[in-house]
Motif scaffolding. Structure first.
Motif, PDB file in Angstrom:
ATOM      1  N   VAL B 121     -19.504  16.462 -67.086  1.00  0.00           N
ATOM      2  CA  VAL B 121     -18.172  15.917 -67.310  1.00  0.00           C
ATOM      3  C   VAL B 121     -18.348  14.992 -68.735  1.00  0.00           C
ATOM      4  O   VAL B 121     -17.294  15.172 -69.409  1.00  0.00           O
ATOM      5  CB  VAL B 121     -18.053  14.863 -66.201  1.00  0.00           C
ATOM      6  N   GLY B 122     -19.400  14.308 -68.932  1.00  0.00           N
ATOM      7  CA  GLY B 122     -19.508  13.533 -70.244  1.00  0.00           C
ATOM      8  C   GLY B 122     -19.383  14.346 -71.429  1.00  0.00           C
ATOM      9  O   GLY B 122     -18.648  14.414 -72.334  1.00  0.00           O
ATOM     10  N   ILE B 123     -20.155  15.492 -71.518  1.00  0.00           N
ATOM     11  CA  ILE B 123     -20.329  16.637 -72.599  1.00  0.00           C
ATOM     12  C   ILE B 123     -18.972  17.187 -72.860  1.00  0.00           C
ATOM     13  O   ILE B 123     -18.468  17.364 -73.986  1.00  0.00           O
ATOM     14  CB  ILE B 123     -21.544  17.524 -72.482  1.00  0.00           C
ATOM     15  N   LEU B 124     -18.488  17.558 -71.648  1.00  0.00           N
ATOM     16  CA  LEU B 124     -17.077  18.238 -71.695  1.00  0.00           C
ATOM     17  C   LEU B 124     -16.114  17.485 -72.381  1.00  0.00           C
ATOM     18  O   LEU B 124     -15.509  17.938 -73.247  1.00  0.00           O
ATOM     19  CB  LEU B 124     -16.796  18.840 -70.101  1.00  0.00           C
ATOM     20  N   TRP B 125     -15.871  16.115 -71.771  1.00  0.00           N
ATOM     21  CA  TRP B 125     -14.715  15.438 -72.518  1.00  0.00           C
ATOM     22  C   TRP B 125     -15.194  14.986 -73.719  1.00  0.00           C
ATOM     23  O   TRP B 125     -14.276  14.689 -74.751  1.00  0.00           O
ATOM     24  CB  TRP B 125     -14.384  14.219 -71.531  1.00  0.00           C
ATOM     25  N   ARG B 126     -16.560  14.778 -74.224  1.00  0.00           N
ATOM     26  CA  ARG B 126     -16.946  14.565 -75.675  1.00  0.00           C
ATOM     27  C   ARG B 126     -16.219  15.491 -76.507  1.00  0.00           C
ATOM     28  O   ARG B 126     -15.860  15.355 -77.520  1.00  0.00           O
ATOM     29  CB  ARG B 126     -18.227  14.304 -75.769  1.00  0.00           C
ATOM     30  N   PHE B 127     -16.489  16.784 -76.033  1.00  0.00           N
ATOM     31  CA  PHE B 127     -15.907  18.080 -77.073  1.00  0.00           C
ATOM     32  C   PHE B 127     -14.252  17.963 -76.792  1.00  0.00           C
ATOM     33  O   PHE B 127     -13.696  18.160 -78.012  1.00  0.00           O
ATOM     34  CB  PHE B 127     -16.491  19.365 -76.312  1.00  0.00           C
ATOM     35  N   LEU B 128     -13.942  17.760 -75.366  1.00  0.00           N
ATOM     36  CA  LEU B 128     -12.331  17.863 -75.385  1.00  0.00           C
ATOM     37  C   LEU B 128     -11.624  16.863 -76.368  1.00  0.00           C
ATOM     38  O   LEU B 128     -10.669  17.021 -77.029  1.00  0.00           O
ATOM     39  CB  LEU B 128     -11.962  17.789 -74.196  1.00  0.00           C
ATOM     40  N   LEU B 129     -12.166  15.707 -76.534  1.00  0.00           N
ATOM     41  CA  LEU B 129     -11.618  14.420 -77.112  1.00  0.00           C
ATOM     42  C   LEU B 129     -12.231  14.266 -78.638  1.00  0.00           C
ATOM     43  O   LEU B 129     -11.475  13.503 -79.419  1.00  0.00           O
ATOM     44  CB  LEU B 129     -11.968  13.270 -76.656  1.00  0.00           C
ATOM     45  N   ASP B 130     -12.873  15.407 -79.212  1.00  0.00           N
ATOM     46  CA  ASP B 130     -13.604  15.311 -80.575  1.00  0.00           C
ATOM     47  C   ASP B 130     -12.349  15.447 -81.612  1.00  0.00           C
ATOM     48  O   ASP B 130     -11.448  16.139 -81.314  1.00  0.00           O
ATOM     49  CB  ASP B 130     -14.416  16.333 -80.948  1.00  0.00           C
ATOM     50  N   PRO B 131     -12.213  14.241 -82.293  1.00  0.00           N
ATOM     51  CA  PRO B 131     -11.146  14.205 -83.248  1.00  0.00           C
ATOM     52  C   PRO B 131     -11.108  15.524 -84.292  1.00  0.00           C
ATOM     53  O   PRO B 131     -10.143  15.874 -84.658  1.00  0.00           O
ATOM     54  CB  PRO B 131     -11.558  12.774 -84.232  1.00  0.00           C
ATOM     55  N   ASP B 132     -12.327  16.182 -84.507  1.00  0.00           N
ATOM     56  CA  ASP B 132     -12.117  17.245 -85.552  1.00  0.00           C
ATOM     57  C   ASP B 132     -11.896  18.762 -84.686  1.00  0.00           C
ATOM     58  O   ASP B 132     -11.077  19.456 -84.971  1.00  0.00           O
ATOM     59  CB  ASP B 132     -13.481  17.541 -86.291  1.00  0.00           C
ATOM     60  N   VAL B 133     -12.639  18.813 -83.448  1.00  0.00           N
ATOM     61  CA  VAL B 133     -12.291  20.012 -82.759  1.00  0.00           C
ATOM     62  C   VAL B 133     -11.793  20.008 -81.412  1.00  0.00           C
ATOM     63  O   VAL B 133     -11.731  20.983 -80.815  1.00  0.00           O
ATOM     64  CB  VAL B 133     -13.856  20.840 -82.795  1.00  0.00           C
ATOM     65  N   GLY B 134     -11.625  18.744 -80.933  1.00  0.00           N
ATOM     66  CA  GLY B 134     -11.009  18.696 -79.600  1.00  0.00           C
ATOM     67  C   GLY B 134      -9.784  19.229 -79.262  1.00  0.00           C
ATOM     68  O   GLY B 134      -8.817  19.087 -80.154  1.00  0.00           O
ATOM     69  N   ILE B 135      -9.607  19.930 -78.182  1.00  0.00           N
ATOM     70  CA  ILE B 135      -8.401  20.379 -77.852  1.00  0.00           C
ATOM     71  C   ILE B 135      -7.353  19.382 -77.419  1.00  0.00           C
ATOM     72  O   ILE B 135      -5.863  19.445 -77.909  1.00  0.00           O
ATOM     73  CB  ILE B 135      -8.486  21.204 -76.655  1.00  0.00           C
ATOM     74  N   VAL B 136      -7.488  18.079 -76.923  1.00  0.00           N
ATOM     75  CA  VAL B 136      -6.764  17.035 -76.784  1.00  0.00           C
ATOM     76  C   VAL B 136      -5.990  16.579 -78.138  1.00  0.00           C
ATOM     77  O   VAL B 136      -4.808  16.639 -78.236  1.00  0.00           O
ATOM     78  CB  VAL B 136      -7.104  15.820 -75.884  1.00  0.00           C
ATOM     79  N   PRO B 137      -6.930  16.118 -78.983  1.00  0.00           N
ATOM     80  CA  PRO B 137      -6.140  15.805 -80.459  1.00  0.00           C
ATOM     81  C   PRO B 137      -5.490  16.958 -80.849  1.00  0.00           C
ATOM     82  O   PRO B 137      -4.333  16.674 -81.513  1.00  0.00           O
ATOM     83  CB  PRO B 137      -7.357  15.217 -81.321  1.00  0.00           C
ATOM     84  N   TYR B 138      -5.791  18.224 -80.762  1.00  0.00           N
ATOM     85  CA  TYR B 138      -4.986  19.396 -81.267  1.00  0.00           C
ATOM     86  C   TYR B 138      -3.524  19.273 -80.863  1.00  0.00           C
ATOM     87  O   TYR B 138      -2.912  19.465 -81.444  1.00  0.00           O
ATOM     88  CB  TYR B 138      -5.960  20.536 -81.067  1.00  0.00           C
ATOM     89  N   TYR B 139      -3.563  19.485 -79.661  1.00  0.00           N
ATOM     90  CA  TYR B 139      -2.394  19.346 -78.890  1.00  0.00           C
ATOM     91  C   TYR B 139      -1.274  18.037 -79.166  1.00  0.00           C
ATOM     92  O   TYR B 139      -0.275  18.370 -79.357  1.00  0.00           O
ATOM     93  CB  TYR B 139      -2.511  19.706 -77.275  1.00  0.00           C
TER      94      TYR B 139
END
Lengths: 355, 294
Positions: B121-139
């Motif tokens: 869960v932690g690793i997944l969300w660290r990626f999802l929220l990553d300011p450069d490659v994360g999908i959440v900041p992207y959208y």
């Protein structure tokens, strides 16, 4: 006006038709029971009247108002449920007062109405108890109290006594009937118990398979059932059914499959020859000295006020009920003749009454 | 009942309880008492330990880092506990009422994250929220919102972790609430609707009070998960930025295994225990264990 009119009411669950276009009306102040075996649609119909089930087609009117699209809470009806449906975390008083408080009645008025209903139902000492602290009969009374306080146009009862023991059921039956006489409000009462239906109702609606089989006063249904289903459903013990055919000619009679001849029902005006079923209630058989239907006693059930005898003859079971005490036992043979003035006759193919 | 028979019944009841009591003693009672015992010492696991009374506790409350961790824990709990419970409850209610198309798929999707390990869960969300490659900041950028640095901003790091925890844990709470809801007979709602109650009033008059046992169970589970949260911060932020997401469990872990101050770590653990136990007692008192439905 607390009349209820049901016109062409249908209920579909997907493609399945649970109620097949039912029509009947209940007059203001009348006590009508819907009776039938499990799954006949009587509770569904009651819930359609209550507004707890949508009406797929047709119309339901309460008074002069079509209520098809009126929410349950706005239909001015009260319902007593099979499992009481009391709010378990609230006292008896709160259970009864809930609807009144929702209507924003004043405290004094709520108290007066609750106290009056409690007095009618003998719940005065139980008002501060919780439902879990009450017996089945007391809970049932609270459920009725909750309905009474609202002073609705129509009371609906959905098998309210089926969770009570036999003795309490008889007592509550009388209480509900008394309540109806006292309040004079329209009541529609669902039950699968035909004795309950017979003893309580002004009129009975017999249902089967989502259809109405017959509507009438209790004794009309008992004495002149319109078909085999009503004949066998109403009355306990059930009506004896004998297979055979009607013979016309010089001496018209009903010829049993086993060869014996019975007098045709007196009410049959124009007998037509053909296969039929002869119906005779157990108490309308009489003992005969000779002739008649000779059968072997299988079981004797003395109930004190009457004696019920189960007999078997040539593969057919018969029940005989008499007020006398009988000195017979299993294995004995008895000769019985039906009272033709009380007998019924049904078409063997359609099951419809021929008298 | 005669006294001798009562005693005999009591003894039989105790025998039935014994297997549980033995396990509870070994895995709950003894560790708590032993933890408290350690917290009263300058503990040396391989040598002699010195009894120092409540000094560890005093030191902790004079340590701004501990006070910060305590504060962070409370902030996290204040976000996470209501969020987890509310998401679970809302979905349980929606699924019960059949208002969600494809309810079974929604239920499965909501429960699925609970099957994952906290590291995943932690690793997944660290990626999802990553300011450069994360999908959440992207959208967020796609819809014209300037995304914050979720895990690197002291103000929002704890609420962000609370949202991740809700994603992870709400599904299980939903199942607990569903069980509680299913136990409430439909005819109570029908009676209430005939009495004139709309759906909001039915919720407060019937659903909430009759769900008390399942709410209590879910609340205590979530309280423990909230106060003792460690895995998420360990994997996602390691307590950062700075000590902005250093919660009590992480502080305890570091005190024990980085500073090797086992006595003080035990004191942190005991303080956590007292808080969780105290709040649980209040919850028991307020909500009650007994079901009204029988």
């Amino acid at each position: 006006m607390g009349s209820v009119t049901i016109a062409g009411a249908r209920k579909y669950y997907g493609a399945y038709e649970a109620i097949h276009g039912i029509d009947f009306s209940v007059a203001d102040g009348e006590f009508v029971t819907l009776v039938g075996p499990s799954g006949c649609g009587k509770s569904t119909l009651l819930r359609m009247i209550a507004g707890l089930e949508e009406i797929s087609d047709g119309e339901i009117r309460i008074g002069d108002r079509v209520v098809n699209d009126v929410a349950a809470k706005n239909r001015d009806i009260a319902m007593v449920f099979q499992n009481y449906a009391l709010y378990p975390h609230r006292t008896v008083r709160d259970n009864m007062a809930f609807a009144l408080r929702l209507r924003r009645l004043g405290k004094a008025e709520v108290k007066a109405k609750v106290d009056r209903a409690a007095e009618i139902l003998g719940l005065g000492d139980l008002l501060d108890r919780y439902p879990r602290e009450l017996s089945g009969g007391q809970r049932q009374r609270v459920a009725m109290g909750r309905a009474i306080v609202r002073d609705p146009q129509v009371f609906l009862f959905d098998e309210p006594l089926s969770n009570l023991d036999a003795k309490l059921r008889v007592a509550m039956r009388a209480e509900i009937k008394e309540l109806h006489q006292r309040l004079g409000t329209t009541m529609i009462y669902v039950t699968h118990d035909q004795v309950e239906a017979m003893t309580m109702a002004d009129r009975i609606v017999v249902m089967q398979g989502g259809r109405v089989e017959q509507i009438g006063k209790p004794l009309e249904l008992y004495d002149r059932p319109s078909n085999l289903f009503v004949a066998s459903f109403i009355g306990s013990p059930a009506m004896n059914m004998l297979k055979g055919s009607v013979e016309t000619g010089a001496t018209p009679c009903f010829r049993l499959e086993t060869g014996e001849a019975l007098a045709l029902p007196a009410a049959l005006e124009r007998p037509t020859p053909g296969p039929a079923i002869y119906g005779i209630r157990p108490e309308h058989l009489e003992r005969a000295e000779g002739g008649g239907l000779v059968a072997e006693v299988v079981l004797v059930e003395p109930a004190g006020s009457e004696t019920q005898v189960k007999l078997r003859r040539k593969g057919t079971e018969l029940t005989y009920v008499c007020r006398d005490r009988l000195d017979v036992g299993p294995g004995d043979r008895m000769a019985l003749v039906p009272d033709a003035s009380r007998a019924s006759l049904f078409d063997a193919a359609t099951g419809s009454s021929l008298v | 009942m005669p006294k001798s028979k009562r005693n005999r019944n009591g003894a039989i009841a105790l025998l039935f309880l014994l297997p549980y009591l033995v396990l509870w003693g070994i895995f709950a009672f003894v560790p708590i008492v032993y933890g408290f015992f350690i917290s009263l010492h300058k503990w040396n696991p391989i040598g002699t330990s010195k009894f120092i009374g409540f000094q560890n506790y005093g030191d902790l409350f004079r340590n701004p880092r501990f006070v910060g961790a305590l504060w962070n824990t409370l902030i996290y709990a204040a976000w996470a506990i209501p969020l987890i419970l509310l998401v679970g409850l809302v979905f349980a209610l929606l699924l019960r009422r059949g208002q969600l198309p494809g309810g079974a798929a929604v239920e499965a999707a909501l429960f699925f994250p609970y099957l994952l390990n906290v590291s995943v869960v932690g690793i997944l969300w660290r990626f999802l929220l990553d300011p450069d490659v994360g999908i959440v900041p992207y959208y967020l950028r796609v819809v014209g919102v300037d995304p914050p640095n979720f895990l690197n901003s002291p103000m929002i790091v704890l609420p962000t972790i609370a949202v991740v925890s809700a994603w992870w844990l709400a599904g299980y709470r939903m199942i607990v609430f569903r069980a509680g809801l299913n136990a409430i007979p439909d005819d109570l709602y029908e009676a209430a609707s005939l009495d004139g109650a709309g759906s909001v009033r039915q919720f407060f008059f019937i659903t909430l009070p009759l769900m008390r046992p399942s709410i209590l169970f879910a609340a205590i589970l979530t309280l423990v998960a909230g106060m003792c949260m460690l895995g998420q911060v360990l994997v996602m932020t390691n307590g950062g930025p700075g000590t902005a997401s250093e919660v009590m469990a992480l502080f305890m872990y570091r005190t024990a295994f980085e500073s090797f101050n086992f006595g003080q770590a035990a004191a942190v653990g005991f303080i956590l225990f007292v808080i969780v136990f105290g709040v649980s007692l209040v919850l028991f008192r307020v909500l009650g264990l007994r079901s009204e439905l029988s």
